[in-house]
Design an enzyme around this catalytic site. Structure first.
Site, PDB file in Angstrom:
ATOM      1  N   ASN A   1      71.245  25.896 -38.360  1.00  0.00           N
ATOM      2  CA  ASN A   1      70.259  26.523 -37.732  1.00  0.00           C
ATOM      3  C   ASN A   1      70.537  28.015 -37.927  1.00  0.00           C
ATOM      4  OD1 ASN A   1      69.376  27.251 -34.109  1.00  0.00           O
ATOM      5  ND2 ASN A   1      67.968  26.937 -35.754  1.00  0.00           N
TER       6      ASN A   1
ATOM      7  N   CYS B   1      69.809  28.772 -41.727  1.00  0.00           N
ATOM      8  CA  CYS B   1      68.961  29.007 -42.966  1.00  0.00           C
ATOM      9  C   CYS B   1      67.501  28.514 -42.936  1.00  0.00           C
ATOM     10  CB  CYS B   1      69.492  28.493 -44.343  1.00  0.00           C
ATOM     11  SG  CYS B   1      71.256  29.185 -44.557  1.00  0.00           S
ATOM     12  N   ARG B   2      67.544  27.171 -42.844  1.00  0.00           N
ATOM     13  CA  ARG B   2      66.036  26.639 -43.041  1.00  0.00           C
ATOM     14  C   ARG B   2      65.139  26.644 -41.752  1.00  0.00           C
ATOM     15  NH1 ARG B   2      68.388  21.169 -45.553  1.00  0.00           N
ATOM     16  NH2 ARG B   2      70.074  22.020 -44.174  1.00  0.00           N
ATOM     17  N   SER B   3      65.765  26.218 -40.688  1.00  0.00           N
ATOM     18  CA  SER B   3      65.096  26.172 -39.393  1.00  0.00           C
ATOM     19  C   SER B   3      64.624  27.294 -38.637  1.00  0.00           C
ATOM     20  CB  SER B   3      65.682  25.032 -38.572  1.00  0.00           C
ATOM     21  OG  SER B   3      66.803  25.576 -38.238  1.00  0.00           O
TER      22      SER B   3
ATOM     23  N   ASP C   1      68.979  22.587 -48.891  1.00  0.00           N
ATOM     24  CA  ASP C   1      69.660  23.236 -48.182  1.00  0.00           C
ATOM     25  C   ASP C   1      70.081  24.521 -49.072  1.00  0.00           C
ATOM     26  OD1 ASP C   1      71.891  24.567 -47.080  1.00  0.00           O
ATOM     27  OD2 ASP C   1      73.241  22.900 -46.626  1.00  0.00           O
TER      28      ASP C   1
ATOM     29  N   CYS D   1      67.586  21.981 -38.732  1.00  0.00           N
ATOM     30  CA  CYS D   1      68.528  21.650 -39.774  1.00  0.00           C
ATOM     31  C   CYS D   1      69.931  21.602 -39.526  1.00  0.00           C
ATOM     32  CB  CYS D   1      68.344  22.842 -40.773  1.00  0.00           C
ATOM     33  SG  CYS D   1      68.610  24.375 -40.197  1.00  0.00           S
TER      34      CYS D   1
HETATM   35  P1  4NP Z   1      70.764  25.393 -42.582  1.00  0.00           P
HETATM   36  O1  4NP Z   1      71.986  25.761 -43.823  1.00  0.00           O
HETATM   37  O2  4NP Z   1      71.148  23.962 -42.251  1.00  0.00           O
HETATM   38  O3  4NP Z   1      69.490  25.649 -43.414  1.00  0.00           O
HETATM   39  O4  4NP Z   1      71.250  26.281 -41.668  1.00  0.00           O
HETATM   40  C1  4NP Z   1      73.531  25.711 -43.510  1.00  0.00           C
HETATM   41  C2  4NP Z   1      73.858  26.538 -42.976  1.00  0.00           C
HETATM   42  C3  4NP Z   1      75.515  26.458 -42.953  1.00  0.00           C
HETATM   43  C4  4NP Z   1      76.118  25.341 -43.609  1.00  0.00           C
HETATM   44  C5  4NP Z   1      75.355  24.455 -44.261  1.00  0.00           C
HETATM   45  C6  4NP Z   1      74.042  24.537 -44.297  1.00  0.00           C
HETATM   46  N1  4NP Z   1      77.499  25.319 -43.459  1.00  0.00           N
HETATM   47  O5  4NP Z   1      78.185  24.377 -44.256  1.00  0.00           O
HETATM   48  O6  4NP Z   1      78.080  26.152 -42.723  1.00  0.00           O
END
Ligand code: 4NP
Length: 148
Positions: A6, A8-10, A119, A3
Site C-alpha cells: 500500500n 506503490c500501486r494501490s 510490482d 496491493c
Molecule cells: P506495493 O509495492 O505492493 O505496490 O505497495 C511494494 C511495496 C513494498 C514492498 C513490496 C512491494 N516491500 O517489500 O516492502
C-alpha cells in the site's frame, strides 16, 4: 484498491480513480490498503508520488494501512493488483458473498483480463507503466459501473 505494501500501486490506483470520479461527479467511495502492514502509517513511495504528480494528481493525503476483514464487508468491490494479492485477500473472506467482491483490477481493462500490475518496488522505471495500466483499468471500471 489492494496491493502488498500500500505504498506503490494501490495508492496510485486510489488517486487515479478518485480523479476520474471527481471529473464524472460520481458518488463513489474509494480507499486503498495493503495485504501486509509493513509500511503502516507511511506516505506513498516517492516514485508513486512523483508519477501521480506528473499526471496532475496529488496522493500526499494517503497513508499506508493493512487490509482488514471489515473492509470486505464495507466495500462492494475489492480490487487486487496481482494474483498474489488476490489469493491473500481471499484468505480474509469468510464466505462466498465476500469472496465474490474480490477481483483482479486489470479484469476491468479491455483486452488485459487476467494481467497482473507488476510490482514496481524494485524497478525505478516501472512506475509510469503501472500508472498507464491503472489508468486503463480505472477507465474500464467507470464504464462498467457508472450510470449512463
Ligand atoms: P506495493 O509495492 O505492493 O505496490 O505497495 C511494494 C511495496 C513494498 C514492498 C513490496 C512491494 N516491500 O517489500 O516492502
Amino acid at each position: 484498491m489492494v496491493c502488498l505494501g500500500n505504498i506503490c500501486r494501490s495508492p496510485l490506483a486510489e488517486g487515479i480513480l478518485k480523479q476520474k470520479i471527481q471529473e464524472k461527479q460520481l458518488d463513489w467511495e474509494v480507499d486503498s490498503a495493503g495485504t501486509s502492514g509493513w509500511h503502516e502509517g507511511e506516505l506513498p513511495d516517492q516514485r508513486s508520488i512523483a508519477v501521480a504528480k506528473n499526471h496532475g494528481i496529488s496522493i500526499l493525503d494517503q497513508r499506508s494501512r493493512p487490509l482488514n476483514t471489515s473492509d470486505l464487508e464495507e466495500f462492494d468491490l475489492i480490487l487486487a493488483m496481482d494474483h498474489s494479492n488476490y489469493q491473500n485477500i481471499k484468505k480474509l473472506a469468510k464466505d462466498s458473498r465476500l469472496e465474490e467482491k474480490i477481483d483482479l483490477i486489470m479484469n476491468f481493462a479491455p483486452n488485459e483480463e487476467g494481467t497482473a500490475v507488476p510490482d514496481p518496488y524494485w524497478n525505478d522505471n516501472g512506475f509510469e507503466q503501472v500508472y498507464q495500466m491503472l489508468d486503463r483499468a480505472c477507465e474500464g471500471l467507470i464504464s462498467a459501473y457508472a450510470k449512463k
